[in-house]
Write an enzyme that holds these catalytic residues in place. Structure first.
Site, PDB file in Angstrom:
ATOM      1  CE1 TYR A  61      -3.015  -3.284   0.999  1.00 41.56           C
ATOM      2  CE2 TYR A  61      -4.070  -1.662  -0.414  1.00 41.56           C
ATOM      3  CZ  TYR A  61      -4.023  -2.935   0.107  1.00 41.56           C
ATOM      4  OH  TYR A  61      -4.960  -3.868  -0.265  1.00 41.56           O
ATOM      5  CG  ASN A  75     -11.767   2.973  -8.267  1.00 40.31           C
ATOM      6  OD1 ASN A  75     -11.773   1.749  -8.481  1.00 40.31           O
ATOM      7  ND2 ASN A  75     -12.087   3.871  -9.183  1.00 40.31           N
ATOM      8  CB  VAL A  76      -8.534   2.246  -2.182  1.00 40.91           C
ATOM      9  CG1 VAL A  76      -9.389   1.035  -1.788  1.00 40.91           C
ATOM     10  CG2 VAL A  76      -7.364   1.834  -3.064  1.00 40.91           C
ATOM     11  CG  ASP A  77      -8.565   6.467  -7.062  1.00 36.43           C
ATOM     12  OD1 ASP A  77      -8.566   5.618  -7.977  1.00 36.43           O
ATOM     13  OD2 ASP A  77      -9.463   7.337  -6.949  1.00 36.43           O
ATOM     14  CG  HIS A 120     -13.727  -2.533  -2.290  1.00 41.88           C
ATOM     15  ND1 HIS A 120     -13.643  -2.907  -3.610  1.00 41.88           N
ATOM     16  CD2 HIS A 120     -14.844  -3.138  -1.809  1.00 41.88           C
ATOM     17  CE1 HIS A 120     -14.647  -3.704  -3.904  1.00 41.88           C
ATOM     18  NE2 HIS A 120     -15.400  -3.857  -2.835  1.00 41.88           N
ATOM     19  CB  SER A 140     -14.085  -6.749 -14.286  1.00 45.96           C
ATOM     20  OG  SER A 140     -13.835  -6.965 -12.894  1.00 45.96           O
TER      21      SER A 140
HETATM   22  N1  APR Z   1     -12.059   3.441 -18.982  1.00 42.16           N
HETATM   23  C1  APR Z   1     -13.077   2.698 -18.471  1.00 42.16           C
HETATM   24  N2  APR Z   1     -12.941   1.400 -18.109  1.00 42.16           N
HETATM   25  C2  APR Z   1     -11.723   0.838 -18.286  1.00 42.16           C
HETATM   26  C3  APR Z   1     -10.617   1.537 -18.814  1.00 42.16           C
HETATM   27  C4  APR Z   1     -10.819   2.900 -19.167  1.00 42.16           C
HETATM   28  N3  APR Z   1      -9.833   3.655 -19.686  1.00 42.16           N
HETATM   29  N4  APR Z   1      -9.552   0.683 -18.858  1.00 42.16           N
HETATM   30  C5  APR Z   1      -9.995  -0.506 -18.356  1.00 42.16           C
HETATM   31  N5  APR Z   1     -11.289  -0.417 -18.030  1.00 42.16           N
HETATM   32  C6  APR Z   1     -12.172  -1.438 -17.458  1.00 42.16           C
HETATM   33  C7  APR Z   1     -11.830  -2.873 -17.812  1.00 42.16           C
HETATM   34  O1  APR Z   1     -12.392  -3.238 -19.056  1.00 42.16           O
HETATM   35  C8  APR Z   1     -12.487  -3.623 -16.653  1.00 42.16           C
HETATM   36  O2  APR Z   1     -13.841  -3.918 -16.925  1.00 42.16           O
HETATM   37  O3  APR Z   1     -12.063  -1.356 -16.058  1.00 42.16           O
HETATM   38  C9  APR Z   1     -12.420  -2.614 -15.495  1.00 42.16           C
HETATM   39  C10 APR Z   1     -11.357  -2.976 -14.480  1.00 42.16           C
HETATM   40  O4  APR Z   1     -11.753  -4.179 -13.856  1.00 42.16           O
HETATM   41  P1  APR Z   1     -10.949  -4.656 -12.565  1.00 42.16           P
HETATM   42  O5  APR Z   1      -9.466  -4.503 -12.835  1.00 42.16           O
HETATM   43  O6  APR Z   1     -11.494  -5.989 -12.187  1.00 42.16           O
HETATM   44  O7  APR Z   1     -11.313  -3.568 -11.453  1.00 42.16           O
HETATM   45  P2  APR Z   1     -12.613  -3.532 -10.555  1.00 42.16           P
HETATM   46  O8  APR Z   1     -13.807  -4.031 -11.285  1.00 42.16           O
HETATM   47  O9  APR Z   1     -12.673  -2.162  -9.990  1.00 42.16           O
HETATM   48  O10 APR Z   1     -12.250  -4.572  -9.376  1.00 42.16           O
HETATM   49  C11 APR Z   1     -13.145  -4.628  -8.296  1.00 42.16           C
HETATM   50  O11 APR Z   1     -11.601  -6.077  -7.152  1.00 42.16           O
HETATM   51  O12 APR Z   1      -9.484  -6.633  -6.504  1.00 42.16           O
HETATM   52  C12 APR Z   1     -10.643  -6.032  -6.090  1.00 42.16           C
HETATM   53  O13 APR Z   1     -10.791  -4.425  -4.416  1.00 42.16           O
HETATM   54  C13 APR Z   1     -10.425  -4.591  -5.744  1.00 42.16           C
HETATM   55  O14 APR Z   1     -11.999  -2.777  -5.958  1.00 42.16           O
HETATM   56  C14 APR Z   1     -11.375  -3.851  -6.658  1.00 42.16           C
HETATM   57  C15 APR Z   1     -12.385  -4.906  -7.038  1.00 42.16           C
END
Ligand code: APR
Length: 229
Positions: free
Chosen positions: A55, A89-91, A106, A176
């Site tokens: 972190y 998001n944690v940002d 989160h 996702s």
């Molecule tokens: N604009 C919009 N979406 C985007 C972009 C972009 N420029 N680039 C990538 N993406 C999309 C991807 O297609 C994907 O669907 O962002 C999503 C990222 O998915 P993850 O990496 O799984 O992130 P997230 O869904 O936020 O994960 C949820 O998982 O690991 C845990 O705690 C963590 O909060 C996180 C949670």
């Protein structure tokens, strides 16, 4: 005149164009780090020093990042809508873009909390970003990242559900839809309200959701044209 309620659920893709790594895209964080080692309760018990450093690294990345046009576009929507952001998001980029109501599901990267009195939460500044197993608060107690690790409860999920249930418009950006309970929030939207999903590589979503297959910055721009009264 009461503004219609707009609820926005954001994920890591919201911050991708600010240079913050997503988790599951190729080259994402979970490609580089074993998630259960650096982001789970068991991992923290097993090796707290590794988690503190994980972190610390992400905080150093964050202080050099800036909100992107997607973040600032959501702020712009506040002129016509009562906007609540629910973020995985944690940002702190939504806050730095000026969004007034941000609910973190989160946790928050720039915060740590006492391990003996969890209600004691401390915000780290740009000149003291790092913590370790030896860090103590002013009461002499050890601290931990103010992050919801895997295997831990999501304390803000109830207020998040209430916000979605009251929404007049729901927007999902950059997630996702892989992690529950956050991914299940879309199911609490009232039937018939407009739901938009902005993602260049969208996950399957319920019928009736309008998918904008594009990035957060481009999608929010299109969204403003759609939602502008
Ligand atoms: N604009 C919009 N979406 C985007 C972009 C972009 N420029 N680039 C990538 N993406 C999309 C991807 O297609 C994907 O669907 O962002 C999503 C990222 O998915 P993850 O990496 O799984 O992130 P997230 O869904 O936020 O994960 C949820 O998982 O690991 C845990 O705690 C963590 O909060 C996180 C949670």
């Amino acid at each position: 005149m009461k503004k219609p309620r707009l609820v926005v659920l954001t994920g890591a893709g919201m911050s991708a164009e600010s240079g913050i790594s997503t988790f599951r895209d190729s080259g994402g964080l979970w490609d580089k780090y074993p998630v259960m080692e650096v982001a789970s309760h068991e991992g923290f018990v097993r090796n707290p020093a590794l988690i503190h450093e994980f972190y610390n690294t992400r905080r150093r990345e964050l202080v050099n990042a800036r909100p992107n046009a997607g973040h600032t576009g959501l702020k712009e929507l506040e002129q016509w809508y009562d906007v609540d952001i629910i973020t995985q998001n944690v940002d702190d980029l939504h806050e730095r873009a000026g969004s007034l109501k941000v609910l973190h599901l989160h946790g928050e990267l720039m915060k740590v909390r006492s391990m003996k009195h969890p209600e004691r939460v401390y915000t780290l500044g740009p000149d003291n970003l790092s913590t370790s197993v030896d860090t103590r608060d002013s009461y002499g107690d050890p601290v931990r990242p103010h992050i919801v690790f895997f295997q831990e409860a999501v304390p803000n999920i109830e207020p998040a559900i209430e916000l979605v249930e009251k929404a007049d418009v729901l927007v999902i950006i950059g997630t996702s839809m892989a992690v529950y309970p956050a991914a299940g929030l879309v199911n609490y939207a009232r039937r018939g309200i407009p739901v938009y999903y902005i993602d260049p590589n969208p996950a399957p979503v319920p019928d009736g959701v309008t998918v904008l297959r594009t990035t957060a910055t481009q999608g929010v721009k299109e969204l403003i044209d759609i939602l502008r009264p």
